[in-house]
Design a protein around this motif. Sequence first.
Motif, PDB file in Angstrom:
ATOM      1  N   LEU A   1       0.843  -1.193   0.000  1.00  0.00           N
ATOM      2  CA  LEU A   1       0.000   0.000   0.000  1.00  0.00           C
ATOM      3  C   LEU A   1       0.873   1.235   0.000  1.00  0.00           C
ATOM      4  N   GLY A   2       0.417   2.271  -0.695  1.00  0.00           N
ATOM      5  CA  GLY A   2       1.175   3.516  -0.735  1.00  0.00           C
ATOM      6  C   GLY A   2       0.257   4.714  -0.773  1.00  0.00           C
ATOM      7  N   LEU A   3       0.827   5.870  -0.434  1.00  0.00           N
ATOM      8  CA  LEU A   3       0.120   7.151  -0.484  1.00  0.00           C
ATOM      9  C   LEU A   3       0.966   8.130  -1.274  1.00  0.00           C
ATOM     10  N   HIS A   4       0.297   8.974  -2.045  1.00  0.00           N
ATOM     11  CA  HIS A   4       1.039   9.977  -2.794  1.00  0.00           C
ATOM     12  C   HIS A   4       0.258  11.276  -2.886  1.00  0.00           C
ATOM     13  N   ARG A   5       0.979  12.361  -2.718  1.00  0.00           N
ATOM     14  CA  ARG A   5       0.433  13.686  -2.943  1.00  0.00           C
ATOM     15  C   ARG A   5       1.256  14.339  -4.047  1.00  0.00           C
ATOM     16  N   ALA A   6       0.584  14.921  -5.025  1.00  0.00           N
ATOM     17  CA  ALA A   6       1.260  15.471  -6.196  1.00  0.00           C
ATOM     18  C   ALA A   6       2.416  16.380  -5.790  1.00  0.00           C
ATOM     19  N   GLY A   7       3.556  16.155  -6.432  1.00  0.00           N
ATOM     20  CA  GLY A   7       4.739  16.966  -6.174  1.00  0.00           C
ATOM     21  C   GLY A   7       5.614  16.446  -5.063  1.00  0.00           C
ATOM     22  N   LYS A   8       5.202  15.383  -4.382  1.00  0.00           N
ATOM     23  CA  LYS A   8       5.981  14.843  -3.270  1.00  0.00           C
ATOM     24  C   LYS A   8       6.343  13.386  -3.542  1.00  0.00           C
ATOM     25  N   ALA A   9       7.239  12.846  -2.718  1.00  0.00           N
ATOM     26  CA  ALA A   9       7.621  11.445  -2.843  1.00  0.00           C
ATOM     27  C   ALA A   9       6.515  10.554  -2.295  1.00  0.00           C
ATOM     28  N   PRO A  10       6.363   9.342  -2.841  1.00  0.00           N
ATOM     29  CA  PRO A  10       5.360   8.425  -2.289  1.00  0.00           C
ATOM     30  C   PRO A  10       5.751   7.946  -0.899  1.00  0.00           C
ATOM     31  N   VAL A  11       4.747   7.658  -0.095  1.00  0.00           N
ATOM     32  CA  VAL A  11       4.935   7.092   1.240  1.00  0.00           C
ATOM     33  C   VAL A  11       4.363   5.684   1.215  1.00  0.00           C
TER      34      VAL A  11
END
Length: 243
Positions: free
Chosen positions: A211-221
């Motif tokens: 599972l991952g999270l991403h916000r535009a312009g940032k690295a994925p978590v």
Amino acid sequence: EPDGGFALFGLAADGSETFRVPLPARGHAGAGHPRRAEAVAFARRPGTFAVVIDCATGRVMQTLAPPEGVQFNGHGVFAKGGALLFTSEQRSDTSAGVIGLWDVDAGYVRIGAMDSHGIGPHDLRLMPDGKTLVIANGGIATDPTDRTKLNLDTMRPNLSYLSLDGARVGQVELAPDLWQNSIRHLAVRADGLVGFAMQWEGAAGVAPPLLGLHRAGKAPVLASAPPAEQLAMQGYAGSIAFG
């Protein structure tokens, strides 16, 4: 179905069946129209059909097919208040990603296509701004006849962000040691946070984050479970949603 056939079912709030639509092959996901009791159900990838249904009655309003040499990949999303439908597709010979564009108000007429900026796109969602698509390019090239995976040693999945006219406005990849972690399914929160579920195509017995999270312009978590739970998932997170 008990006889081995496939169908799409409508269910009431109490779980009772309201309609049953036979399908020519196994289905995968659907896209609900934002303003009408209407939805499009897509074939499992690689697929050649999509069925437009009246969700109140189960009536089949229309059946869609991709152009020659292109296959549906199981997902679609409405945009512009339901006036447009975008569909996840790939070219049968190369698995290069395609996003099909359909004019809903004209009767689901195919009006174009754009590059998904990856191999084997699967899920796609409309971002909260209503102007951007996020696409899960799974990175897996497949044989269109039997779904054999052809490029597991050279996979390179990504999340791509496209404007509705096809311009790439962002893209993020996983670290190289996770390139065999195919990005499959997406969820988008109202504030623009993207969640993604993955499918591990690397060595058996490895427990990578799924599972991952991403916000535009940032690295994925990336999110990991305790090792025993991670191993129990057998390298596959089937879906994802925000609650």
